[in-house]
Design an enzyme around this catalytic site. Structure first.
Site, PDB file in Angstrom:
ATOM      1  N   GLU A   1       0.833  -1.217   0.000  1.00 33.11           N
ATOM      2  CA  GLU A   1       0.000   0.000   0.000  1.00 33.11           C
ATOM      3  C   GLU A   1       0.865   1.264   0.000  1.00 33.11           C
ATOM      4  O   GLU A   1       1.738   1.417   0.858  1.00 33.11           O
ATOM      5  CB  GLU A   1      -0.903  -0.025   1.239  1.00 33.11           C
ATOM      6  CG  GLU A   1      -1.973   1.040   1.207  1.00 33.11           C
ATOM      7  CD  GLU A   1      -2.898   0.972   2.431  1.00 33.11           C
ATOM      8  OE1 GLU A   1      -3.070  -0.121   3.017  1.00 33.11           O
ATOM      9  OE2 GLU A   1      -3.435   2.026   2.802  1.00 33.11           O
TER      10      GLU A   1
ATOM     11  N   HIS B   1      -2.112  10.225  -0.714  1.00 34.62           N
ATOM     12  CA  HIS B   1      -2.330   8.832  -1.079  1.00 34.62           C
ATOM     13  C   HIS B   1      -2.592   8.711  -2.581  1.00 34.62           C
ATOM     14  O   HIS B   1      -2.083   7.821  -3.242  1.00 34.62           O
ATOM     15  CB  HIS B   1      -3.533   8.320  -0.295  1.00 34.62           C
ATOM     16  CG  HIS B   1      -3.711   6.849  -0.353  1.00 34.62           C
ATOM     17  ND1 HIS B   1      -2.956   5.995   0.406  1.00 34.62           N
ATOM     18  CD2 HIS B   1      -4.526   6.086  -1.086  1.00 34.62           C
ATOM     19  CE1 HIS B   1      -3.321   4.772   0.142  1.00 34.62           C
ATOM     20  NE2 HIS B   1      -4.274   4.786  -0.765  1.00 34.62           N
TER      21      HIS B   1
ATOM     22  N   LYS C   1      -6.822  -0.605  11.924  1.00 31.86           N
ATOM     23  CA  LYS C   1      -6.231  -1.101  10.673  1.00 31.86           C
ATOM     24  C   LYS C   1      -4.988  -0.274  10.359  1.00 31.86           C
ATOM     25  O   LYS C   1      -3.979  -0.783   9.895  1.00 31.86           O
ATOM     26  CB  LYS C   1      -7.262  -1.029   9.545  1.00 31.86           C
ATOM     27  CG  LYS C   1      -6.855  -1.718   8.256  1.00 31.86           C
ATOM     28  CD  LYS C   1      -6.128  -0.824   7.273  1.00 31.86           C
ATOM     29  CE  LYS C   1      -5.803  -1.524   5.970  1.00 31.86           C
ATOM     30  NZ  LYS C   1      -5.015  -0.686   5.052  1.00 31.86           N
TER      31      LYS C   1
ATOM     32  N   ASP D   1       4.673 -14.006  11.913  1.00 27.75           N
ATOM     33  CA  ASP D   1       3.305 -14.416  11.584  1.00 27.75           C
ATOM     34  C   ASP D   1       2.355 -13.247  11.838  1.00 27.75           C
ATOM     35  O   ASP D   1       1.949 -12.992  12.971  1.00 27.75           O
ATOM     36  CB  ASP D   1       2.963 -15.629  12.468  1.00 27.75           C
ATOM     37  CG  ASP D   1       1.593 -16.197  12.184  1.00 27.75           C
ATOM     38  OD1 ASP D   1       0.751 -15.479  11.611  1.00 27.75           O
ATOM     39  OD2 ASP D   1       1.357 -17.357  12.556  1.00 27.75           O
TER      40      ASP D   1
HETATM   41  P1  NAD Z   1      10.046 -22.946  16.121  1.00 29.19           P
HETATM   42  O1  NAD Z   1       9.194 -24.148  16.150  1.00 29.19           O
HETATM   43  O2  NAD Z   1      11.022 -22.818  14.987  1.00 29.19           O
HETATM   44  O3  NAD Z   1      10.783 -22.869  17.525  1.00 29.19           O
HETATM   45  C1  NAD Z   1      11.846 -22.021  17.807  1.00 29.19           C
HETATM   46  C2  NAD Z   1      13.032 -22.866  18.206  1.00 29.19           C
HETATM   47  O4  NAD Z   1      14.173 -22.031  18.370  1.00 29.19           O
HETATM   48  C3  NAD Z   1      12.822 -23.572  19.513  1.00 29.19           C
HETATM   49  O5  NAD Z   1      12.662 -24.923  19.257  1.00 29.19           O
HETATM   50  C4  NAD Z   1      14.103 -23.333  20.327  1.00 29.19           C
HETATM   51  O6  NAD Z   1      14.689 -24.556  20.666  1.00 29.19           O
HETATM   52  C5  NAD Z   1      15.016 -22.576  19.384  1.00 29.19           C
HETATM   53  N1  NAD Z   1      15.726 -21.444  19.974  1.00 29.19           N
HETATM   54  C6  NAD Z   1      17.032 -21.125  19.760  1.00 29.19           C
HETATM   55  N2  NAD Z   1      17.371 -19.995  20.398  1.00 29.19           N
HETATM   56  C7  NAD Z   1      16.265 -19.574  21.048  1.00 29.19           C
HETATM   57  C8  NAD Z   1      15.986 -18.424  21.858  1.00 29.19           C
HETATM   58  N3  NAD Z   1      16.916 -17.495  22.139  1.00 29.19           N
HETATM   59  N4  NAD Z   1      14.729 -18.286  22.328  1.00 29.19           N
HETATM   60  C9  NAD Z   1      13.768 -19.194  22.037  1.00 29.19           C
HETATM   61  N5  NAD Z   1      13.979 -20.303  21.281  1.00 29.19           N
HETATM   62  C10 NAD Z   1      15.219 -20.486  20.781  1.00 29.19           C
HETATM   63  O7  NAD Z   1       9.181 -21.620  16.109  1.00 29.19           O
HETATM   64  P2  NAD Z   1       8.025 -21.170  17.066  1.00 29.19           P
HETATM   65  O8  NAD Z   1       8.373 -19.779  17.460  1.00 29.19           O
HETATM   66  O9  NAD Z   1       7.721 -22.156  18.169  1.00 29.19           O
HETATM   67  O10 NAD Z   1       6.761 -21.178  16.104  1.00 29.19           O
HETATM   68  C11 NAD Z   1       6.514 -20.109  15.246  1.00 29.19           C
HETATM   69  C12 NAD Z   1       5.787 -20.610  14.006  1.00 29.19           C
HETATM   70  O11 NAD Z   1       4.587 -21.287  14.365  1.00 29.19           O
HETATM   71  C13 NAD Z   1       5.374 -19.478  13.130  1.00 29.19           C
HETATM   72  O12 NAD Z   1       5.833 -19.753  11.830  1.00 29.19           O
HETATM   73  C14 NAD Z   1       3.846 -19.506  13.178  1.00 29.19           C
HETATM   74  O13 NAD Z   1       3.323 -19.099  11.940  1.00 29.19           O
HETATM   75  C15 NAD Z   1       3.540 -20.937  13.456  1.00 29.19           C
HETATM   76  N6  NAD Z   1       2.251 -21.275  14.088  1.00 29.19           N
HETATM   77  C16 NAD Z   1       1.372 -20.329  14.569  1.00 29.19           C
HETATM   78  C17 NAD Z   1       0.176 -20.709  15.175  1.00 29.19           C
HETATM   79  C18 NAD Z   1      -0.752 -19.648  15.738  1.00 29.19           C
HETATM   80  O14 NAD Z   1      -0.356 -18.503  15.845  1.00 29.19           O
HETATM   81  N7  NAD Z   1      -1.983 -19.970  16.136  1.00 29.19           N
HETATM   82  C19 NAD Z   1      -0.125 -22.064  15.309  1.00 29.19           C
HETATM   83  C20 NAD Z   1       0.791 -23.010  14.845  1.00 29.19           C
HETATM   84  C21 NAD Z   1       1.984 -22.611  14.244  1.00 29.19           C
END
Ligand code: NAD
Length: 445
Positions: A81, A400, A265, A281
């Site tokens: 946008e 805009h 928004k 996300d």
């Molecule tokens: P992920 O599964 O990749 O987990 C992050 C990993 O990073 C962990 O396993 C951890 O071991 C590691 N890590 C290394 N250094 C770290 C630090 N300093 N702090 C924290 N962890 C560290 O990612 P996630 O964040 O668990 O999941 C995010 C994803 O899940 C997004 O892509 C999202 O779109 C998706 N998702 C969202 C929903 C929802 O919002 N309802 C539902 C399901 C999945």
């Protein structure tokens, strides 16, 4: 990194000159610069989602002038946008004149929900779960040693009885999980799934859903800014008049959900653009933001604006405007606050997997998740100010439509310098439509 004040006039540079300046500022290497344009490879896209048939590109812009707690930032934003990057940079400049943004954030605590059914007594089941808290937390923590080693992991259990639902009474167990630098959806879902069998054993109930909540009201970020009213003056309109108009625009959003939806928004225009640039996300952020805006039973503004005196920043609107009278006392500043859920990560998800997201994080100085959330909330507040300032003064369409005219020219097939030329003609004619642009393109052949 050098000071981001060097970015004055950035918009006047060519794209090559902008990249040179940015590379110097953020220490970007040749492969980083390549990633800014190339984005995701076909092979990377193939493993990211299902049934891949291609890749989709969007513009990546750089917002300038951000000063947060005394530190300078330039902020990568991905958005289709027009006006957003320019508007937010202008608003950040206004905030800078009052000392920039003061930001803070909570611990990165997410909520995992476990739905328990077939219980005869919700209160009794809740009491049993509370008594078994240490056992439940230990079970939840077995599955993510990395996050626990970093000081995160499952921290608490809470219960929410829902005695009346379309499916009868149910108890919801909340697991509060510190995700550190991850957004944490996967970690929280794993923890919620891990404790489910133990919950069934303890309560005698039946577990159905085990999933995080996107209403992340335990993981929030806050930005404040204080803008000297004289900074707001524009096109002959005095700053105090614009400040009052901004305040009135905000009051409209507070009172009316139809306006609040558009007002919020605007906030998300900024936040989502940074989320996309950093591989976060944005649907999760949208869900959290709008649910939070309705947390008191009525959907309202996420931001808060007041007309204040410098002496103590105390809003004077309560005393003066509660009777419906405009303020007569002198105010010197416009004070803005945005405090909202922001569950973002700097590890995990697409943050490191997407090459452009990786470079965006580098441009931001490799922030941790809390700092990224603070940058994003400042962008959200700035974006809201940009929108309501424009609406409350010259009206949003003027700026805009200029940018919109360029898109119409592009859509009509204009190339190179012809794009601006045709856009200027469309604006001059006051007829910014693709049909007119096509006529002009055809006429210039
Ligand atoms: P992920 O599964 O990749 O987990 C992050 C990993 O990073 C962990 O396993 C951890 O071991 C590691 N890590 C290394 N250094 C770290 C630090 N300093 N702090 C924290 N962890 C560290 O990612 P996630 O964040 O668990 O999941 C995010 C994803 O899940 C997004 O892509 C999202 O779109 C998706 N998702 C969202 C929903 C929802 O919002 N309802 C539902 C399901 C999945």
């Amino acid at each position: 990194m050098s000071s981001s004040n060097d970015f004055a006039g950035f918009y006047k540079l060519t794209q090559t000159e902008r990249l040179q300046k940015l590379a110097e500022y953020a220490g970007l290497q040749t492969d980083d610069l390549a990633a800014l344009n190339a984005g995701l490879s076909a092979d990377q896209a193939e493993v990211m989602i299902e049934n891949v048939i291609g890749r989709y590109t969007l513009p990546l812009g750089l917002a300038t002038n951000f000063l947060l707690n005394g530190q300078n930032f330039v902020v990568p934003m991905v958005v289709e946008e027009p006006s957003i990057v320019a508007g937010v940079s202008y608003a950040a400049k206004l905030a800078r004149a009052g000392g920039g943004f003061q930001t803070s954030s909570s611990e990165p605590l997410m909520i995992g929900q476990v739905q328990i059914l077939d219980l005869t007594d919700l209160e009794e089941a809740a009491a049993k779960l509370m008594a078994a808290k240490p056992q439940l937390l230990a079970e939840a923590n077995q599955h993510h040693p990395t996050i626990q080693k970093l000081g995160g992991g499952a921290k608490n259990i809470e219960c929410r009885p829902l005695p009346k639902t379309p499916a009868g009474p149910m108890l919801i167990a909340h697991i509060l999980y510190d995700c550190r630098d991850a957004m944490g959806a996967n970690a929280v879902n794993t923890a919620a799934e891990a404790i489910a069998p133990l919950i069934e054993q303890i309560t005698g109930g039946r577990v159905n859903l085990r999933i995080l909540s996107n209403l992340t009201d335990r993981r929030t970020a806050r930005a404040e800014c204080l803008i000297p009213v004289e900074q707001l003056s524009r096109d002959g309109l005095p700053g105090d008049q614009i400040a009052r108009s901004i305040f009135e625009a905000w009051a409209f959003a507070v009172a009316d959900p139809y306006r609040a939806a558009t007002h919020n928004k605007g906030v998300m225009n900024g936040i989502d653009a940074v989320a996309i640039a950093t591989g976060n996300d944005w649907r999760a952020l949208e869900a959290g933001a709008h649910a939070y805006a309705a947390r008191n039973g009525r959907y309202t503004s996420l931001t808060e604006w007041s007309l204040v005196t410098t002496a103590d920043h105390r809003p004077i609107r309560h005393s003066l405007w509660s009777q419906g009278e405009p303020p007569t006392a002198e105010f010197t500043h416009l004070y803005g606050v945005l405090d909202m859920p922001l569950s973002v990560g700097t590890v995990g998800g697409a943050t490191r997997a997407h090459p452009t997201a990786r470079v965006s994080l580098k441009i931001l100085g490799q922030p941790n998740a809390r700092l990224l959330a603070e940058i994003m909330v400042a962008v959200g507040l700035a974006q809201n100010l940009a929108a309501i300032r424009a609406l409350a003064s010259e009206g949003i369409q003027r700026g805009h439509m200029r940018l919109h005219a360029r898109q119409m020219a592009l859509a009509a097939g204009a190339k190179g310098a012809q794009v601006q030329d045709i856009a200027d003609k469309l604006v001059a004619m006051g007829n910014i439509r693709v049909e007119k642009a096509r006529e002009l393109v055809a006429g210039s052949k």
